[in-house]
Design an enzyme around this catalytic site. Structure first.
Site, PDB file in Angstrom:
ATOM      1  N   LEU A 133      10.562  11.436 -89.535  1.00  0.00           N
ATOM      2  CA  LEU A 133      10.939  10.112 -89.798  1.00  0.00           C
ATOM      3  C   LEU A 133      11.809   9.491 -88.703  1.00  0.00           C
ATOM      4  O   LEU A 133      11.490   8.710 -87.994  1.00  0.00           O
ATOM      5  CB  LEU A 133      11.574   9.788 -91.111  1.00  0.00           C
ATOM      6  CG  LEU A 133      10.997  10.745 -92.297  1.00  0.00           C
ATOM      7  CD1 LEU A 133      11.811  10.232 -93.368  1.00  0.00           C
ATOM      8  CD2 LEU A 133       9.799  10.365 -92.491  1.00  0.00           C
ATOM      9  N   GLU A 372      18.454  10.902 -96.069  1.00  0.00           N
ATOM     10  CA  GLU A 372      17.912  10.099 -96.871  1.00  0.00           C
ATOM     11  C   GLU A 372      18.655   9.015 -97.076  1.00  0.00           C
ATOM     12  O   GLU A 372      18.878   8.547 -98.382  1.00  0.00           O
ATOM     13  CB  GLU A 372      17.892  11.000 -98.335  1.00  0.00           C
ATOM     14  CG  GLU A 372      17.410  12.172 -98.119  1.00  0.00           C
ATOM     15  CD  GLU A 372      16.007  12.759 -97.950  1.00  0.00           C
ATOM     16  OE1 GLU A 372      15.271  11.878 -98.654  1.00  0.00           O
ATOM     17  OE2 GLU A 372      15.627  13.622 -97.297  1.00  0.00           O
ATOM     18  N   SER A 375      25.446   6.790 -96.276  1.00  0.00           N
ATOM     19  CA  SER A 375      26.450   6.322 -97.355  1.00  0.00           C
ATOM     20  C   SER A 375      26.438   4.743 -97.281  1.00  0.00           C
ATOM     21  O   SER A 375      26.539   4.035 -97.926  1.00  0.00           O
ATOM     22  CB  SER A 375      27.983   6.936 -97.318  1.00  0.00           C
ATOM     23  OG  SER A 375      27.737   8.287 -97.704  1.00  0.00           O
TER      24      SER A 375
HETATM   25  C1  LIG Z   1      21.496  18.284 -90.519  1.00  0.00           C
HETATM   26  C2  LIG Z   1      20.538  17.163 -90.526  1.00  0.00           C
HETATM   27  C3  LIG Z   1      18.932  17.300 -91.050  1.00  0.00           C
HETATM   28  C4  LIG Z   1      18.098  16.289 -90.716  1.00  0.00           C
HETATM   29  N1  LIG Z   1      16.921  16.408 -91.161  1.00  0.00           N
HETATM   30  C5  LIG Z   1      15.921  15.157 -90.895  1.00  0.00           C
HETATM   31  C6  LIG Z   1      14.519  15.524 -91.084  1.00  0.00           C
HETATM   32  O1  LIG Z   1      14.103  16.751 -91.406  1.00  0.00           O
HETATM   33  N2  LIG Z   1      13.643  14.572 -90.847  1.00  0.00           N
HETATM   34  C7  LIG Z   1      14.009  13.129 -90.399  1.00  0.00           C
HETATM   35  O2  LIG Z   1      13.267  12.512 -90.207  1.00  0.00           O
HETATM   36  N3  LIG Z   1      15.463  13.077 -90.074  1.00  0.00           N
HETATM   37  C8  LIG Z   1      16.251  14.198 -90.471  1.00  0.00           C
HETATM   38  N4  LIG Z   1      17.700  13.659 -90.205  1.00  0.00           N
HETATM   39  C9  LIG Z   1      18.026  12.450 -89.888  1.00  0.00           C
HETATM   40  C10 LIG Z   1      19.104  11.907 -90.557  1.00  0.00           C
HETATM   41  O3  LIG Z   1      17.911  11.275 -91.663  1.00  0.00           O
HETATM   42  C11 LIG Z   1      19.686  10.562 -89.844  1.00  0.00           C
HETATM   43  O4  LIG Z   1      20.469  11.223 -89.286  1.00  0.00           O
HETATM   44  C12 LIG Z   1      20.068   9.504 -90.779  1.00  0.00           C
HETATM   45  O5  LIG Z   1      18.714   8.703 -91.315  1.00  0.00           O
HETATM   46  C13 LIG Z   1      20.663   8.375 -89.912  1.00  0.00           C
HETATM   47  O6  LIG Z   1      20.067   7.973 -88.775  1.00  0.00           O
HETATM   48  P1  LIG Z   1      20.745   7.907 -87.368  1.00  0.00           P
HETATM   49  O7  LIG Z   1      21.490   9.310 -87.232  1.00  0.00           O
HETATM   50  O8  LIG Z   1      19.877   7.740 -86.456  1.00  0.00           O
HETATM   51  O9  LIG Z   1      22.131   7.024 -87.454  1.00  0.00           O
HETATM   52  P2  LIG Z   1      21.939   5.340 -87.273  1.00  0.00           P
HETATM   53  O10 LIG Z   1      20.627   4.765 -87.817  1.00  0.00           O
HETATM   54  O11 LIG Z   1      21.733   5.125 -85.611  1.00  0.00           O
HETATM   55  O12 LIG Z   1      23.090   4.697 -87.710  1.00  0.00           O
HETATM   56  C14 LIG Z   1      24.439   5.090 -87.282  1.00  0.00           C
HETATM   57  C15 LIG Z   1      25.441   4.514 -88.134  1.00  0.00           C
HETATM   58  O13 LIG Z   1      25.220   2.975 -88.290  1.00  0.00           O
HETATM   59  C16 LIG Z   1      25.281   2.829 -89.702  1.00  0.00           C
HETATM   60  N5  LIG Z   1      24.400   1.702 -90.032  1.00  0.00           N
HETATM   61  C17 LIG Z   1      22.932   1.730 -89.607  1.00  0.00           C
HETATM   62  N6  LIG Z   1      22.362   0.718 -90.204  1.00  0.00           N
HETATM   63  C18 LIG Z   1      23.373   0.112 -91.142  1.00  0.00           C
HETATM   64  C19 LIG Z   1      23.518  -0.999 -91.963  1.00  0.00           C
HETATM   65  N7  LIG Z   1      22.156  -1.617 -92.317  1.00  0.00           N
HETATM   66  N8  LIG Z   1      24.471  -1.246 -92.856  1.00  0.00           N
HETATM   67  C20 LIG Z   1      25.668  -0.458 -92.614  1.00  0.00           C
HETATM   68  N9  LIG Z   1      25.817   0.545 -91.646  1.00  0.00           N
HETATM   69  C21 LIG Z   1      24.428   0.750 -90.933  1.00  0.00           C
HETATM   70  C22 LIG Z   1      24.935   4.156 -90.295  1.00  0.00           C
HETATM   71  O14 LIG Z   1      25.336   4.350 -91.618  1.00  0.00           O
HETATM   72  C23 LIG Z   1      25.836   5.198 -89.405  1.00  0.00           C
HETATM   73  O15 LIG Z   1      26.731   5.445 -89.725  1.00  0.00           O
HETATM   74  C24 LIG Z   1      18.714  14.893 -90.176  1.00  0.00           C
HETATM   75  C25 LIG Z   1      20.325  14.709 -89.780  1.00  0.00           C
HETATM   76  C26 LIG Z   1      20.985  15.729 -90.178  1.00  0.00           C
HETATM   77  C27 LIG Z   1      22.052  15.644 -89.632  1.00  0.00           C
END
Ligand SMILES: Cc1cc2nc3c(=O)[nH]c(=O)nc-3n(C[C@H](O)[C@H](O)[C@H](O)COP(=O)(O)OP(=O)(O)OC[C@H]3O[C@@H](n4cnc5c(N)ncnc54)[C@H](O)[C@@H]3O)c2cc1C
Length: 392
Positions: A133, A372, A375
């Site tokens: 995703l 998923e 916070s």
């Molecule tokens: C150990 C681990 C395993 C994972 N496994 C998978 C997996 O198997 N498959 C997969 O697809 N992904 C996986 N992930 C990814 C995870 O789902 C993402 O890290 C998560 O969805 C957040 O996306 P991002 O890190 O790109 O942060 P971003 O989307 O770039 O967000 C960065 C910051 O901005 C904030 N933010 C963004 N939009 C908003 C909003 N509208 N309002 C307020 N705040 C906002 C977020 O809360 C965050 O603090 C994994 C991550 C980790 C750490």
């Protein structure tokens, strides 16, 4: 003390559900827990431990018996995730990705052929699953993805990059989302299920991690990767509701895992506080230490109740419970993080030594706050429900 806590966590479970908890706990403590620290030190994917799960039906609790699963109610599935996460977050992740994100989506949106092809293998442990995703430009704004699916004769060509993909190198089934038209935003999102071994042009690269190295996170690149029409889950352009449904059950199992992690922090901190002495007495006798333990227990119970309520709502037939999912995911993942922090405070400097497990829980819990839905996202969703800006 332990008996008292057990009574609290079990008070609203049926006899069968208690039995499942006892069985999974016994199995997890004897077959998984003794090996986790070694796998952790070796940064090794726990293949041998995963192979032990099918015998107890732990890879298919959401898969109906007709496909070889051990189909159970949603609350029991949560208890299973909780107990597995209490000993190992990677094992719990394998079960949660396979059941919540992939099997759940196949059951709700898949064709009969897709279900027949994949579900028995998932339940038997022959098909591990990955959910592709998140993209480099962001994981929260999933309606605005860059990975494209272009229609060609007999199928689709995928192009793009996914990051943070758990279990990718070991998976035999990828659940992938891509857009068929970026201009249509979430209405262009399309879901695919396919065997990565059949995807020519797909490469799995290392996703370097400072910590959490056992999860085998990877970067997955798609370069003109052909997937047949039969790989589409649901309709082209109909992937966003599939994603929503998958994440709804995904949030439930992640929240349940967080309850298990919160509990683990208590299970580690209590005996340590009773054993460690300072100023001529056990540190458990200091009120500031007691205050931390009381908070750890209270927030774990609060999270557990939110998770069990959500499980019961789903068992009552409510498929999407977005508000309750957000509440459970938010509070349970925050509880896991705060319990790890409080537990570390009780262990003092030893919390960061290799000898003790407690420090590891912090990174795992923090990562569960991101997966998923972060916070922040859940706070935003809960506020929107409260303000009447959102109804589903
Ligand atoms: C150990 C681990 C395993 C994972 N496994 C998978 C997996 O198997 N498959 C997969 O697809 N992904 C996986 N992930 C990814 C995870 O789902 C993402 O890290 C998560 O969805 C957040 O996306 P991002 O890190 O790109 O942060 P971003 O989307 O770039 O967000 C960065 C910051 O901005 C904030 N933010 C963004 N939009 C908003 C909003 N509208 N309002 C307020 N705040 C906002 C977020 O809360 C965050 O603090 C994994 C991550 C980790 C750490």
């Amino acid at each position: 003390m332990t008996a008292l806590l057990d009574r609290m966590m079990d008070f609203d479970l049926s006899e069968d559900q208690r039995l499942v908890r006892q069985t999974v706990r016994r199995f997890a403590e004897s077959e998984i827990l003794p090996h986790v620290e070694r796998y952790e030190r070796e940064a090794r994917y726990p293949t041998e431990l995963i192979e032990k799960l099918p015998a107890l039906g732990l890879l298919g609790p959401m898969i109906p018996e007709q496909y070889g699963g051990s189909f159970t109610d949603v609350l029991t599935y949560g208890v299973i995730c909780e107990e597995l996460a209490r000993v190992d977050w990677v094992i719990a992740s394998v079960v949660s990705v396979a059941n919540s994100l992939v099997a759940g989506s196949l059951l709700r949106f898949g064709t009969q052929a897709q279900r027949d092809r994949y579900l028995p293998g998932i339940a038997r442990g022959e098909i591990l699953c990955s959910a592709c995703l998140t993209e480099p430009r962001g994981g929260t704004d999933l309606g605005n993805m860059d990975t494209t699916a272009t229609k060609v004769d007999g199928g689709w060509l995928l192009n793009g990059t996914k990051v943070f993909i758990s279990h990718a190198e070991h998976a035999r089934l990828f659940f992938i989302v891509a857009t068929i038209d970026r201009g249509r935003k979430h209405k262009g999102v399309t879901a695919f299920v396919a065997d990565p071994r059949a995807m020519k042009g797909m490469t799995i690269g290392e996703f370097p991690m400072r910590t959490l190295k056992r999860d085998n996170l990877a970067e997955v690149h798609f370069e003109d990767v052909f997937v047949p029409d039969e790989a589409v889950l649901g309709e082209p352009g109909g992937g966003f509701p599939i994603l929503g449904s998958a994440l709804d059950l995904g949030r439930y199992s992640v929240a349940a895992r967080c309850v298990g992690q919160s509990q683990r922090a208590i299970d580690l901190a209590v005996p340590y506080a009773l054993e460690r002495t300072a100023f001529g007495q056990r540190i458990a006798e200091f009120q500031l230490v007691q205050s931390k333990i009381a908070d750890m227990v209270a927030r774990t119970e609060q999270a557990r109740l939110l998770v069990y309520r959500l499980g019961r709502m789903k068992d009552a037939g409510l498929e999407r419970c977005s508000l309750e999912s957000s509440l459970a995911k938010l509070k349970a993942s925050q509880a896991a993080t705060q319990n790890a922090l409080d537990g570390m405070a009780i262990f003092g400097g030893y919390s960061v030594s290799a000898e003790y497990e407690i420090g590891r829980l912090l990174m795992e819990a923090k990562a569960l706050e991101f997966g998923e839905g972060t916070s922040d996202l859940h706070q935003k969703l809960i506020a929107e429900f409260a303000l009447g800006l959102r109804t589903s």
